[in-house]
Design a protein around this motif. Structure first.
Motif, PDB file in Angstrom:
ATOM      1  N   ASP A 158       0.839  -1.197   0.000  1.00  0.00           N
ATOM      2  CA  ASP A 158       0.000   0.000   0.000  1.00  0.00           C
ATOM      3  C   ASP A 158       0.874   1.247   0.000  1.00  0.00           C
ATOM      4  OD1 ASP A 158      -2.761   1.298   0.650  1.00  0.00           O
ATOM      5  OD2 ASP A 158      -1.382   2.102   2.159  1.00  0.00           O
ATOM      6  N   ALA A 159       0.460   2.282  -0.742  1.00  0.00           N
ATOM      7  CA  ALA A 159       1.257   3.500  -0.879  1.00  0.00           C
ATOM      8  C   ALA A 159       1.523   4.173   0.467  1.00  0.00           C
ATOM      9  CB  ALA A 159       0.567   4.478  -1.825  1.00  0.00           C
ATOM     10  N   ARG A 162       4.212   2.215   2.227  1.00  0.00           N
ATOM     11  CA  ARG A 162       5.518   2.422   1.594  1.00  0.00           C
ATOM     12  C   ARG A 162       6.096   3.787   1.936  1.00  0.00           C
ATOM     13  NH1 ARG A 162       5.677   2.671  -3.681  1.00  0.00           N
ATOM     14  NH2 ARG A 162       3.459   2.800  -4.166  1.00  0.00           N
ATOM     15  N   LYS A 183       5.815  11.177   0.672  1.00  0.00           N
ATOM     16  CA  LYS A 183       4.748  10.461  -0.028  1.00  0.00           C
ATOM     17  C   LYS A 183       4.557  11.004  -1.437  1.00  0.00           C
ATOM     18  CE  LYS A 183      -0.029   8.879   0.393  1.00  0.00           C
ATOM     19  NZ  LYS A 183      -1.263   8.891   1.221  1.00  0.00           N
ATOM     20  N   THR A 187       4.986   8.686  -4.771  1.00  0.00           N
ATOM     21  CA  THR A 187       3.926   8.451  -5.752  1.00  0.00           C
ATOM     22  C   THR A 187       4.296   9.037  -7.118  1.00  0.00           C
ATOM     23  OG1 THR A 187       2.767  10.436  -4.939  1.00  0.00           O
ATOM     24  CG2 THR A 187       2.101   8.308  -4.028  1.00  0.00           C
ATOM     25  N   ASP A 190       6.504   6.529  -8.644  1.00  0.00           N
ATOM     26  CA  ASP A 190       5.679   5.417  -9.123  1.00  0.00           C
ATOM     27  C   ASP A 190       5.116   5.720 -10.508  1.00  0.00           C
ATOM     28  OD1 ASP A 190       6.068   4.037  -6.786  1.00  0.00           O
ATOM     29  OD2 ASP A 190       4.077   4.422  -5.968  1.00  0.00           O
TER      30      ASP A 190
END
Length: 232
Positions: A158-159, A162, A183, A187, A190
């Motif tokens: 899960d983000a 992570r 975060k 993302t 990602d």
């Protein structure tokens, strides 16, 4: 480009590929798996970070792909792999300890999307794994670098989990960063990794997918060892 000694290196051993986004625990479990097997640990992300470090050191714009490609023929990149850590020497200088700053991490994500960089690093990675007995972790190991790998894993999480892990690592390393920024950086990386045209971040069709969100490190490694044991 690489060196390392191990009792298993005299014979052809397995190539084990571990892929996945940032914060899923790739580096941690790859090191532990390599230690238990007596294999070398190949941190391919460190190679991209090394190029990013040079781009930063030379003052080259990360948007200038031609200038970055022009640095590659003049670059001497050496990775000394051991069972727990990969030391990186760039143009004769050991820069291992300088590769995990937030700035280099962010830049590496941009640089790694440049086709010339990925192509230049491909033979470097393959040479290290040519004899087998290696646990390699990255983002395209099972799909591009070692598509013939004997065992492939793709880790997910899960983000939020992570980002928490990554933020904890950065703080422990002495970096002053906010969780929200960590975060956003994660993302954003990602998105870049999954959408790039060359070797995007996707599971290999034959990869064993593991969601590490609620698993301990020991549980993940034990699961991996069970899969690997069936191939030994």
């Amino acid at each position: 480009m690489s060196e390392g000694t191990d009792v298993n290196r005299g014979k052809r051993g397995l190539i084990i590929a571990i892929d996945g986004p940032a914060g899923v625990g790739k580096s941690t479990v790859a090191r532990l798996l390599a230690r238990q097997l007596g294999y070398l640990y190949l941190d391919t992300g460190a190679l991209y970070r090394a190029i990013a470090w040079k781009v930063q050191d030379m003052g080259v714009s990360p948007e200038d792909q031609r200038a970055i490609a022009g640095l590659l023929p003049k670059t001497i990149l050496h990775m000394a792999c051991g069972p727990e850590q990969s030391h990186v020497l760039l143009d004769g200088r050991d820069i291992t300890g300088e590769l995990r700053t937030p700035a280099v991490t962010a830049l590496a994500s941009v640089v790694s999307a440049i086709p010339a960089v990925r192509e230049w690093l491909l033979p470097v990675q393959r040479k290290i794994g040519a004899e087998g007995c290696v646990v390699a972790e990255g983002r395209d190991i099972g799909t591009k670098v070692f598509p013939q790998a004997d065992v492939k894993f793709f880790l997910e999480a899960d983000a939020e989990v992570r980002a928490t892990r990554r933020h904890r690592e950065l703080v422990a390393a002495g970096h002053s960063v906010q969780f929200d920024q960590t975060k956003r950086d994660l993302t954003g990386r990602d998105d870049r990794d999954r959408s790039r045209t060359v070797a995007p971040l996707i599971p290999a069709p034959d990869a064993e997918c593991i969601d590490t969100s609620s698993m301990s490190v020991d549980a993940v490694v034990a699961h991996m060892m069970a899969v690997v044991a069936a191939r030994l």
